[in-house]
Design an enzyme around this catalytic site. Structure first.
Site, PDB file in Angstrom:
ATOM      1  N   CYS B  83      -0.070 -41.331 -34.744  1.00 45.02           N
ATOM      2  CA  CYS B  83       1.047 -41.279 -35.681  1.00 45.02           C
ATOM      3  C   CYS B  83       0.916 -40.064 -36.611  1.00 45.02           C
ATOM      4  O   CYS B  83       1.079 -38.940 -36.170  1.00 45.02           O
ATOM      5  CB  CYS B  83       1.141 -42.608 -36.435  1.00 45.02           C
ATOM      6  SG  CYS B  83       2.741 -42.927 -37.163  1.00 45.02           S
ATOM      7  N   HIS B 170       1.063 -47.003 -32.048  1.00 43.46           N
ATOM      8  CA  HIS B 170      -0.232 -47.426 -32.570  1.00 43.46           C
ATOM      9  C   HIS B 170      -1.011 -48.187 -31.503  1.00 43.46           C
ATOM     10  O   HIS B 170      -0.792 -49.378 -31.323  1.00 43.46           O
ATOM     11  CB  HIS B 170      -0.042 -48.283 -33.826  1.00 43.46           C
ATOM     12  CG  HIS B 170       0.375 -47.478 -35.014  1.00 43.46           C
ATOM     13  ND1 HIS B 170      -0.538 -46.905 -35.863  1.00 43.46           N
ATOM     14  CD2 HIS B 170       1.600 -47.101 -35.458  1.00 43.46           C
ATOM     15  CE1 HIS B 170       0.104 -46.214 -36.799  1.00 43.46           C
ATOM     16  NE2 HIS B 170       1.406 -46.318 -36.580  1.00 43.46           N
ATOM     17  N   GLU B 172      -3.914 -49.185 -31.627  1.00 42.69           N
ATOM     18  CA  GLU B 172      -4.932 -50.061 -32.202  1.00 42.69           C
ATOM     19  C   GLU B 172      -4.418 -51.454 -32.550  1.00 42.69           C
ATOM     20  O   GLU B 172      -5.199 -52.352 -32.823  1.00 42.69           O
ATOM     21  CB  GLU B 172      -5.539 -49.404 -33.458  1.00 42.69           C
ATOM     22  CG  GLU B 172      -4.619 -49.307 -34.684  1.00 42.69           C
ATOM     23  CD  GLU B 172      -3.705 -48.068 -34.687  1.00 42.69           C
ATOM     24  OE1 GLU B 172      -3.351 -47.591 -33.588  1.00 42.69           O
ATOM     25  OE2 GLU B 172      -3.332 -47.615 -35.787  1.00 42.69           O
TER      26      GLU B 172
END
Lengths: 311, 189
Positions: B83, B170, B172
């Site tokens: 990002c 993202h 994660e």
């Protein structure tokens, strides 16, 4: 976990620990963990701030205390909280007042806070992140009950052994500590409780409306066997009055929003695809049984951009 | 003590920095988080075998926005920019990030256009989670597109055969269903 227990023992020494039990998973695991480390040096207090789910005090002194295996004192401070919150509409202000009053209530519940050097708090990682991060870089999304709002002149040192864990990790710890599924499987409930699920001003009447609506919703989820598939579900009282027609009569009453989300760690979430029949049953029951509500909506927003709670 | 196998995470203020650490921890790889303001010596001291640049609330062109320590790009180790971190890689290499581009929050579909070992095994229209106002508008010459979102936003790109990788989504977070699978490969690179 053994090393955490050892660390609590080392930190606490011979001092006494006071622990706030909220009825939620985090504080139950926290209390059990501290009790395992220091036994009777721990005293557990539950502050009834009047912003709880229906029947919650009964759950605390009954099922929860029984599962923990030690006593949890229940202290009713609901009148004090409601009067402090009178006329307050700003969500951050509400959180701050509830957080501060919470500590004050604790001090008053134990008569003299000076005997207790430590206050156990079930702060988790996402709480710290949403309150601005460990290093203060992350933007403040919401100040958290466990983190923000603590008065500067607080007389306790904080004991926060869960602060680097995520919720799913806390549940694993709870399981290892031998807490039962129904206690560990409860949906998260925010410290400020219904205080942040009543948009705008908090009044006794609004608390009552929300308690009833929420109870109908949660009951239905359990009845249909979907409670455990959902990370968190609750009702929100939105004091936006909309027009309705009930029994040929025009009504102008509150809106109830239902929210149910899936998540693993609370950091990201998606709205749960509730079956149509459940939605329709819950909506129907709420408008029929809860006076002051004439409209029910379902929240279909993910996190991000929304947060799980509304305030 | 020096961990020869440290993955260094540089935090630009993401909500998810600890999740990045957790994903790397799950690969049994040691990681450390440094704030973006950490001096270069601290980065060197860690002797990282890979670096992750986190997301963050700022816009890369905004005044006072945290910047990338150029030293990171000289380490010669794999770098993953997520990002905002992707945006930093772009500004460093001469790409363009648009602030008034397409915003995406929450669910998005990932359409893989070019294979990469880091995006191996991602099925067509895999679900990813986004949280951005800025997006990459123009890639530098030495970068190649790996994937776009259903809204046409550049979602992943790499250079040097994946040694430097950027994702707009993202990887994660749990709601990025398959994109997370890049961590096993990245952590062991």
């Amino acid at each position: 976990m053994e090393s955490t227990i050892e660390e609590i023992r080392r930190t606490v020494g011979e001092e006494k620990v006071l622990c706030g039990v909220s009825g939620g998973v985090d504080s139950a695991v926290l209390a059990k963990l501290i009790h395992k480390a220091v036994g009777s040096q721990l005293r557990c207090v539950f502050v009834d701030h009047g912003l709880l789910r229906k029947n919650e005090p009964d759950y605390i002194s009954g099922r929860l205390a029984q599962s923990l295996g030690f006593e949890v004192e229940v202290h009713d401070f609901s009148e004090t909280f409601l009067s402090k919150l009178d006329g307050i509409v700003d969500p951050e202000e509400k959180r701050r007042i509830i957080g501060e009053q919470f500590i004050r209530s604790f001090e008053s519940a134990v008569q003299s806070g000076a005997d207790f050097r430590f206050l156990g708090q079930g702060t988790l990682y996402p709480d710290i992140i949403e309150s601005g991060g460990v290093r203060g870089t992350a933007d403040v999304i919401k100040s958290h009950h466990n983190v923000g709002g603590l008065p500067d002149d607080m007389e306790f040192e904080l004991l926060e052994p869960l602060r680097e864990l995520f919720k799913d990790e806390v549940r694993k710890v709870g399981k290892e500590l031998g807490l039962p599924e129904d206690v560990l499987g409860r949906h998260p409930f925010p410290g400020p409780g219904l205080g942040v699920r009543i948009i705008g001003e908090i009044t006794k009447e609004r608390v009552k409306i929300l308690q009833e609506a929420d109870h109908i919703f949660i009951d239905a989820l359990r009845k249909h066997g979907i409670y455990d598939k959902i990370w968190q579900a609750f009702a929100v009282l939105v004091p936006v009055k909309t027009v309705g027609v009930m029994g040929d009569e025009r009504t102008y009453a509150n809106l109830i929003a239902l929210r149910a989300v899936t998540s693993v760690d609370g950091m990201t979430a998606d709205w749960y695809r509730l079956p149509e029949n459940v939605l329709s049953e819950v909506s129907n029951k709420i408008v029929n049984l809860v006076t002051g509500v004439n409209r029910v909506v379902y929240d279909v927003s993910s996190k991000p951009p929304s947060t799980i709670e509304w305030e | 003590m020096l961990h020869k196998q440290t993955v260094l995470i540089i935090d630009y203020g993401s909500q998810y920095t600890q999740l990045i650490a957790r994903r790397i921890r799950e690969q049994n790889v040691y990681s450390e988080i440094l704030p973006h303001s950490a001096p270069s010596e601290e980065i060197l001291q860690r002797n990282p075998k890979a670096v992750v640049l986190s997301g963050g609330p700022d816009s890369v062109y905004a005044e006072g926005a945290p910047v990338l320590d150029p030293l990171v790009m000289e380490l010669g180790v794999p770098i993953l920019g997520i990002c905002y971190g992707f945006g930093l890689l772009m500004t460093h290499d001469g790409g363009v990030v648009m602030s008034n581009g397409q915003r995406e929050y929450g669910f998005a579909e990932l359409a893989v256009e070019n294979g990469s070992r880091l995006l191996n095994g991602i099925t067509e229209k895999s679900q990813v989670w986004m949280s951005h106002g800025d997006a990459v508008d123009m890639l530098p010459e030495n970068w190649s597109v790996l994937a776009r979102s259903g809204n046409g936003v550049l979602a992943a790109a790499e250079r040097d055969g994946g040694v430097v990788l950027g994702t707009q989504f993202h990887p994660e977070v749990v709601h990025t269903v398959e994109g997370r699978e890049l961590f096993p490969t990245f952590s062991l690179m």
